[in-house]
Write an enzyme that holds these catalytic residues in place. Structure first.
Site, PDB file in Angstrom:
ATOM      1  CE1 TYR A 103      -4.173  -1.836   0.699  1.00  0.00           C
ATOM      2  CE2 TYR A 103      -2.565  -3.385   1.559  1.00  0.00           C
ATOM      3  CZ  TYR A 103      -3.843  -3.115   1.105  1.00  0.00           C
ATOM      4  OH  TYR A 103      -4.771  -4.121   1.055  1.00  0.00           O
ATOM      5  CG  HIS A 113      -8.740  -2.486  -4.085  1.00  0.00           C
ATOM      6  ND1 HIS A 113      -9.141  -3.718  -3.650  1.00  0.00           N
ATOM      7  CD2 HIS A 113      -9.858  -1.855  -4.515  1.00  0.00           C
ATOM      8  CE1 HIS A 113     -10.446  -3.838  -3.811  1.00  0.00           C
ATOM      9  NE2 HIS A 113     -10.909  -2.720  -4.331  1.00  0.00           N
ATOM     10  CE  LYS A 144      -3.959  -5.758  -5.810  1.00  0.00           C
ATOM     11  NZ  LYS A 144      -4.904  -4.712  -5.651  1.00  0.00           N
TER      12      LYS A 144
END
Length: 167
Positions: A103, A113, A144
């Site tokens: 993160y 997310h 991602k």
């Protein structure tokens, strides 16, 4: 804070569990207490925030390192420690076939997310290009970025941001 080694987990049943989990985002809350991975427990032990016991005997940092090395996860610990020291929240990436989810600074699992998947390898690791392609494809598929962390023999880390592009 006291905890107990139980298999591949360290369980914290007393102390300021909520603060460590909710504020610092370590481990997972269960009915037994806060379950930490061995890597998380070692990091907290090195920071002086956790004591680990097994059958009422203290577990030393050296013993925990030996357990982590025995699992072949010491390079993962080196990367975890580096990322936590840089201010990132680091969670398991098992569901995505990577070692960690990462993160951005200032964000946390409750805020949305993760931004990155982190794949860890030692500089002497061998893998197929198709494996690298697979890691990138999974990261792209779940929106991602992929960070490839390469740990050398001196435990220095080089991070590579690997992205999927359309030719």
């Amino acid at each position: 804070m006291n905890s107990e080694l139980s298999g591949d987990l360290v369980i914290v049943r007393e102390g300021n569990i909520a603060k460590i989990h909710e504020k610092s985002h370590y481990g997972n809350m269960t009915e037994d207490g806060l379950e930490l991975s061995l890597i998380e427990a070692l990091y907290l032990m090195e920071k002086g925030k956790l004591e680990v016991n097994i059958d009422s005997d203290d577990v030393t940092i050296e013993k925990l390192i030996k357990l982590i090395r025995g699992q072949g996860s010491f390079t993962n610990y080196i990367v975890f420690k580096d990322l936590r020291n840089r201010g990132y929240i680091v969670k398991t990436g098992f569901k995505y076939g990577s070692e960690f989810r990462l993160y951005e600074r200032g964000k946390s699992p409750g805020d949305g997310h993760s931004n990155y998947l982190v794949k860890v390898a030692s500089e002497n690791s061998k893998f197929m290009m198709s494996d690298l392609s697979s890691y990138v494809r999974v990261a792209h598929g779940v929106n991602k970025k992929l960070l490839f962390a390469v740990v050398d023999d001196e435990n220095d880390i080089t991070y590579y941001n690997v992205e999927w592009t359309r030719p």
